[in-house]
Design an enzyme around this catalytic site. Structure first.
Site: not given
Ligand code: HSE
Length: 331
Positions: A11, A85, A114, A141, A143, A196, A199, A210, A214
């Protein structure tokens, strides 16, 4: 069918965004349980989302400390477990166990996480098949971009030769701000964190991990490979200097972190690349941009927001509505 019942584990930014959208839009979905890292709440008739959000804001908890994710998985009434989470790329935990526990009970799972998909996609998909339920992971992958659906369905029948592009919104934001506003790397990273996008452990973003995760997800789920993070050649942007960007700009170019799957060579890589400023992959801020090179359709490029609360929730909702339509929420 009746309304689709979902239980949400996680959450934070994504979980809260998802809950708000479900409360605001008439999508035929109700939330029967929510857990954050310290507490949980169950109401099998449907939670009052506004009330839970208020409690979370006031106390930091969404519910009671005795209600654990496992308790929700085992006792709540739900058709789909939504697992959102934070990612752990090394172990996939605790999400991996939550997902396995739900699938073994014949529950559909939708996740934005992921770690479990990159580490154990084949095991999880087999569990889903064996238990006659669906496992969906569009939000893992890029967003809001429906990249997995596009590759698996929209381009069905094509041979996919390459998939390459901008897969990390945080790095793209940092590179854009360094290039356009002449911010230092540190200033730009701070902004990305405050907004925000990064990660919970931002080293995943800036070291290219990251983006690499993906690529592993796409390689294994769309192309049927069996890759791990160790198979990806990775260079991040953590050593990016304002001078390097300045030099590229003098030449009418800029720098973007590009991930690439070469499906013919079966290689995966992530590295900063110098590109002309008008290149289709030179997108701004947290946008992601992915090109699929195919035999029939040629190059197809999708561009959209790769990070953010509502953007990620958009992908989760599309998976939920797919399950509602195609599986009748019959668990
Ligand atoms: N931290 C990742 C990004 C979030 O900046 O793309 C989405 O996976």
């Amino acid at each position: 069918m009746d309304r689709l019942k979902i239980a949400i584990l996680g959450f934070g930014s994504v979980g809260k965004g998802l809950a708000k959208i479900i409360a605001d839009k008439n999508l035929g979905i109700i939330i029967t349980a929510i857990a954050d890292s310290k507490s949980g709440i169950i109401d099998n008739k449907g939670l009052n989302v506004a009330k839970v959000l208020r409690a979370k804001k006031k106390t930091g908890l969404c519910g009671d400390t005795s209600v654990t994710p496992q308790k929700i998985i085992e006792t709540a009434e739900y058709d789909v477990l939504v697992e959102v989470t934070p990612t752990n790329a090394t172990t996939g935990q605790p999400a991996l166990d939550y997902i396995k526990s739900a699938l073994s009970r014949g529950k559909n799972v939708v996740t934005s996480n992921k770690g479990p998909i990159a580490l154990e996609y084949k095991v999880l998909q087999k569990m889903a098949d064996d238990n006659d339920c669906l496992l969906k992971y569009e939000a893992t992958v890029c967003g809001a971009i429906p990249i997995i659906h596009a590759l698996q369905h929209g381009l069905a029948g094509n041979k996919i030769k390459k998939i390459y592009g901008v897969f990390n919104g945080t790095c793209n934001y940092i590179l854009t701000r360094m290039s356009d506003e002449k911010l230092t790397y540190k200033q730009a990273l701070l902004e990305a964190r405050e907004l925000g996008y990064a990660e919970s452990d931002p080293t995943y973003d800036i070291k290219g991990i990251d983006a690499a995760i993906k690529l592993v997800i796409l390689a294994n789920t769309v192309l049927g490979f069996d890759k791990t993070l160790d198979d990806v050649e990775i260079t991040g942007i953590d050593n990016m200097s304002s001078d390097a960007i300045g030099l590229a700009l003098e030449d009418g170019k800029t720098i973007r972190l590009i991930g690439e799957i070469d499906a013919e060579r079966e290689t995966l890589s992530v590295a900063p690349r110098i590109l002309p400023k008008n290149h289709i992959l030179v997108v701004k801020d947290t946008l992601n941009a992915v090109t699929a090179r195919t035999d029939l359709a040629g190059d197809v490029t999708l561009i959209g927001k790769g990070a953010g609360s509502f953007e990620t929730a958009s992908a989760i909702i599309s998976d939920l509505l797919y399950i509602k339509e195609n599986h009748g929420g019959r668990n």
